[in-house]
Design an enzyme around this catalytic site. Structure first.
Site, PDB file in Angstrom:
ATOM      1  N   HIS A  69      22.207   4.999  16.550  1.00 14.41           N
ATOM      2  CA  HIS A  69      23.571   4.712  15.840  1.00 14.41           C
ATOM      3  C   HIS A  69      23.380   5.024  14.307  1.00 14.41           C
ATOM      4  O   HIS A  69      23.680   4.146  13.562  1.00 14.41           O
ATOM      5  CB  HIS A  69      24.006   3.082  15.928  1.00 14.41           C
ATOM      6  CG  HIS A  69      25.446   2.986  15.897  1.00 14.41           C
ATOM      7  ND1 HIS A  69      25.889   2.043  16.759  1.00 14.41           N
ATOM      8  CD2 HIS A  69      26.260   3.598  15.225  1.00 14.41           C
ATOM      9  CE1 HIS A  69      27.387   2.086  16.381  1.00 14.41           C
ATOM     10  NE2 HIS A  69      27.498   2.979  15.531  1.00 14.41           N
ATOM     11  N   ASP A  84      23.995   8.821  20.493  1.00  9.15           N
ATOM     12  CA  ASP A  84      23.664   7.974  19.285  1.00  9.15           C
ATOM     13  C   ASP A  84      23.951   6.644  19.447  1.00  9.15           C
ATOM     14  O   ASP A  84      23.770   5.618  18.547  1.00  9.15           O
ATOM     15  CB  ASP A  84      24.745   8.534  18.111  1.00  9.15           C
ATOM     16  CG  ASP A  84      24.114   7.892  16.792  1.00  9.15           C
ATOM     17  OD1 ASP A  84      22.917   7.827  16.490  1.00  9.15           O
ATOM     18  OD2 ASP A  84      25.240   7.224  16.114  1.00  9.15           O
ATOM     19  N   GLU A  87      22.693  -1.450  23.102  1.00  3.40           N
ATOM     20  CA  GLU A  87      21.922  -1.397  21.685  1.00  3.40           C
ATOM     21  C   GLU A  87      21.866  -2.541  20.842  1.00  3.40           C
ATOM     22  O   GLU A  87      20.937  -2.478  20.067  1.00  3.40           O
ATOM     23  CB  GLU A  87      22.873  -0.145  21.049  1.00  3.40           C
ATOM     24  CG  GLU A  87      23.958  -0.451  20.455  1.00  3.40           C
ATOM     25  CD  GLU A  87      24.689   0.578  19.721  1.00  3.40           C
ATOM     26  OE1 GLU A  87      24.669   1.697  20.417  1.00  3.40           O
ATOM     27  OE2 GLU A  87      24.859   0.430  18.626  1.00  3.40           O
ATOM     28  N   ARG A 133      30.841   5.152  21.683  1.00  5.61           N
ATOM     29  CA  ARG A 133      30.323   3.743  22.056  1.00  5.61           C
ATOM     30  C   ARG A 133      29.598   3.777  23.342  1.00  5.61           C
ATOM     31  O   ARG A 133      29.808   4.392  24.093  1.00  5.61           O
ATOM     32  CB  ARG A 133      31.310   2.682  22.238  1.00  5.61           C
ATOM     33  CG  ARG A 133      31.901   2.311  20.939  1.00  5.61           C
ATOM     34  CD  ARG A 133      30.881   1.338  19.967  1.00  5.61           C
ATOM     35  NE  ARG A 133      31.550   1.069  18.718  1.00  5.61           N
ATOM     36  CZ  ARG A 133      31.456   1.531  17.634  1.00  5.61           C
ATOM     37  NH1 ARG A 133      30.813   2.622  17.469  1.00  5.61           N
ATOM     38  NH2 ARG A 133      31.988   0.760  16.610  1.00  5.61           N
TER      39      ARG A 133
HETATM   40  P1  NAD Z   1      40.150   7.534  15.888  1.00  8.45           P
HETATM   41  O1  NAD Z   1      41.257   6.512  16.195  1.00  8.45           O
HETATM   42  O2  NAD Z   1      40.734   8.637  14.955  1.00  8.45           O
HETATM   43  O3  NAD Z   1      40.528   8.576  17.160  1.00  8.45           O
HETATM   44  C1  NAD Z   1      40.362   8.272  18.570  1.00  8.45           C
HETATM   45  C2  NAD Z   1      40.950   9.134  19.548  1.00  8.45           C
HETATM   46  O4  NAD Z   1      40.655   8.527  20.827  1.00  8.45           O
HETATM   47  C3  NAD Z   1      42.638   8.891  19.423  1.00  8.45           C
HETATM   48  O5  NAD Z   1      43.136  10.113  19.197  1.00  8.45           O
HETATM   49  C4  NAD Z   1      43.163   8.196  20.580  1.00  8.45           C
HETATM   50  O6  NAD Z   1      44.368   8.404  21.036  1.00  8.45           O
HETATM   51  C5  NAD Z   1      41.991   8.487  21.610  1.00  8.45           C
HETATM   52  N1  NAD Z   1      42.000   7.646  22.743  1.00  8.45           N
HETATM   53  C6  NAD Z   1      42.446   6.329  22.764  1.00  8.45           C
HETATM   54  N2  NAD Z   1      42.321   5.965  24.216  1.00  8.45           N
HETATM   55  C7  NAD Z   1      41.859   7.154  24.866  1.00  8.45           C
HETATM   56  C8  NAD Z   1      41.480   7.241  26.226  1.00  8.45           C
HETATM   57  N3  NAD Z   1      41.690   6.247  27.107  1.00  8.45           N
HETATM   58  N4  NAD Z   1      41.338   8.516  26.562  1.00  8.45           N
HETATM   59  C9  NAD Z   1      41.099   9.540  25.686  1.00  8.45           C
HETATM   60  N5  NAD Z   1      41.462   9.308  24.447  1.00  8.45           N
HETATM   61  C10 NAD Z   1      41.810   8.102  23.955  1.00  8.45           C
HETATM   62  O7  NAD Z   1      38.849   7.284  15.962  1.00  8.45           O
HETATM   63  P2  NAD Z   1      37.781   8.113  15.227  1.00  8.45           P
HETATM   64  O8  NAD Z   1      37.471   7.746  13.676  1.00  8.45           O
HETATM   65  O9  NAD Z   1      37.870   9.562  15.566  1.00  8.45           O
HETATM   66  O10 NAD Z   1      36.282   7.301  15.976  1.00  8.45           O
HETATM   67  C11 NAD Z   1      36.359   7.685  17.430  1.00  8.45           C
HETATM   68  C12 NAD Z   1      35.006   6.511  17.820  1.00  8.45           C
HETATM   69  O11 NAD Z   1      33.885   6.943  17.013  1.00  8.45           O
HETATM   70  C13 NAD Z   1      35.485   5.496  17.596  1.00  8.45           C
HETATM   71  O12 NAD Z   1      36.215   4.753  18.279  1.00  8.45           O
HETATM   72  C14 NAD Z   1      33.876   4.797  17.397  1.00  8.45           C
HETATM   73  O13 NAD Z   1      33.465   4.284  18.540  1.00  8.45           O
HETATM   74  C15 NAD Z   1      32.933   5.760  17.021  1.00  8.45           C
HETATM   75  N6  NAD Z   1      31.904   5.857  15.963  1.00  8.45           N
HETATM   76  C16 NAD Z   1      31.104   6.021  16.033  1.00  8.45           C
HETATM   77  C17 NAD Z   1      30.147   5.983  14.801  1.00  8.45           C
HETATM   78  C18 NAD Z   1      28.667   6.064  14.960  1.00  8.45           C
HETATM   79  O14 NAD Z   1      28.029   5.953  13.838  1.00  8.45           O
HETATM   80  N7  NAD Z   1      28.016   6.316  15.985  1.00  8.45           N
HETATM   81  C19 NAD Z   1      30.811   5.710  13.644  1.00  8.45           C
HETATM   82  C20 NAD Z   1      32.093   5.715  13.581  1.00  8.45           C
HETATM   83  C21 NAD Z   1      33.059   5.569  14.915  1.00  8.45           C
END
Ligand code: NAD
Length: 341
Positions: free
Chosen positions: A295, A258, A263, A234
């Site tokens: 994105h 990305d 955005e 994000r």
């Molecule tokens: P997920 O929930 O499987 O993993 C997120 C991880 O972040 C978890 O292990 C959690 O414990 C950790 N976390 C939470 N708070 C934290 C902190 N303060 N410091 C460090 N780690 C912390 O999520 P995911 O499916 O792996 O997705 C990760 C991120 O990817 C999403 O939050 C979303 O923002 C982003 N995303 C982007 C796109 C894109 O098209 N660019 C698409 C899907 C998801």
């Protein structure tokens, strides 16, 4: 159920119609974003289907509710754009697609790393212009380098697996330790140690109060000079102005993103005929060592199929009164801190 689909692009229509081939739902597609002003388009629709930049705030929800909408079906995971408390007060159910593309996002992050390192985007343009000089195309071997993964959930773990395949060392930071990441040889450390020792830092944590501007001036000062930052999570995880200063001083050697904090005014639209008014974004695009995509990390066939299938079944569950495990409600304290996930 009759569903008003907002922010429709051609690809949304293609995949949603395929997922609804049995015509279980009556889908009507609207190109505009959902806002308080466009909400009237959904008059008489019991369900509304939205994406990440639709504004499902209190005023929009009130218009929707007053015209009969009872279900918001998000075709994405994040729900920071929905006022869940107001939705609950108005008796509107909210459902989402919690996970749809962890491989797609991790693979896109690796694409940014490879392109930035080996300057593939520059080489593409040069060769088309008959310029075969290698000046300024010098890269480095990924093998033996250290990758710092911040957030080691579904996407961060896959990124770790891929980078391990290149022969990289893995450092990790997360509020929870993932044993699968440790099994790869990844070592959990505190952020200062990760900042100081990583050649590449890739962000895979959600946007929360704690992670907002995680990469700021102080963090950048602790990093290895000339390192690479990758953000596919994000935009607001990064303080863009601080990163611009880091790029100007050379402390940051490469930036691949990305996502961008502002955005919603830019991404997913063709603005090629317009003057972009966001000076910070425009400044970012001037650096030769910055690679920005709009994105698109999630944007794979598998993800769109998964999003569309899950959205159709979420709507069917609610229509037929079945429990829907993808329903989201306003959460008590701790979970409310997660602004975007
Ligand atoms: P997920 O929930 O499987 O993993 C997120 C991880 O972040 C978890 O292990 C959690 O414990 C950790 N976390 C939470 N708070 C934290 C902190 N303060 N410091 C460090 N780690 C912390 O999520 P995911 O499916 O792996 O997705 C990760 C991120 O990817 C999403 O939050 C979303 O923002 C982003 N995303 C982007 C796109 C894109 O098209 N660019 C698409 C899907 C998801």
């Amino acid at each position: 159920m009759k569903v008003a689909v907002f922010s429709t692009k051609a690809y949304d229509r293609q995949f949603l119609e395929a997922a609804n081939s049995d015509k279980q739902h009556d889908l009507v597609f609207f190109e505009p974003r959902l806002t308080r002003d466009t909400a009237i388009l959904a008059a008489g629709f019991p369900a509304v289907c939205v994406f990440v930049h639709d504004q499902v705030d209190a005023s929009t929800l009130e218009v929707l509710a007053s015209h009969g909408t009872r279900l918001i079906a998000l075709r994405c995971a994040g729900f920071n754009n929905v006022d869940l408390n107001t939705a609950a007060d108005l008796g509107i159910t909210v459902v989402r697609v919690p996970a749809y593309s962890p491989y797609g996002v991790a693979e896109h992050a690796v694409g940014l790393i490879l392109s930035l390192n080996r300057k593939i985007h520059h080489a593409y343009s040069r060769v088309r212009e008959g310029n075969f000089s290698l000046n300024r195309l010098l890269g480095f071997n990924l093998n033996g380098r250290t990758v710092g993964v911040i957030g080691t959930g579904k996407i961060g773990l896959i990124l770790g697996q891929i980078m391990k395949g290149f022969g990289c060392h893995l450092l990790a930071y997360d509020v929870y330790h993932n044993p699968e990441l440790e099994a790869l040889g990844g070592k959990y450390v505190e952020l200062p140690e990760l900042f100081a020792n990583s050649d590449i830092i890739s962000l895979h944590c959600p946007l929360t109060e704690e992670t907002h501007h995680l990469i700021d001036e102080q963090a950048i000062a602790q990093m290895k000079p000339g390192m690479m930052i990758i953000n596919t999570s994000r935009g607001a995880l990064i303080d863009t102005e601080a990163v611009i200063e880091g790029l100007k001083s050379g402390q940051i050697g490469y930036l691949g993103v990305d996502v961008y904090e502002q955005e919603s005014e830019l991404f997913f639209e063709d603005l090629s005929g317009e003057i972009i008014q966001d000076d910070v974004f425009q400044h970012l695009t001037t650096f030769p060592n910055v690679l920005i995509t709009g994105h698109q990390a999630f944007f794979t066939e598998e993800a769109l199929r998964n999003i569309s299938d899950t959205t159709m079944s979420n709507i069917a569950d609610i229509e037929q009164g079945r429990p829907c495990h993808n329903e989201i409600r306003a959460q008590p304290q701790a979970e409310n801190k997660v602004l975007v996930k």
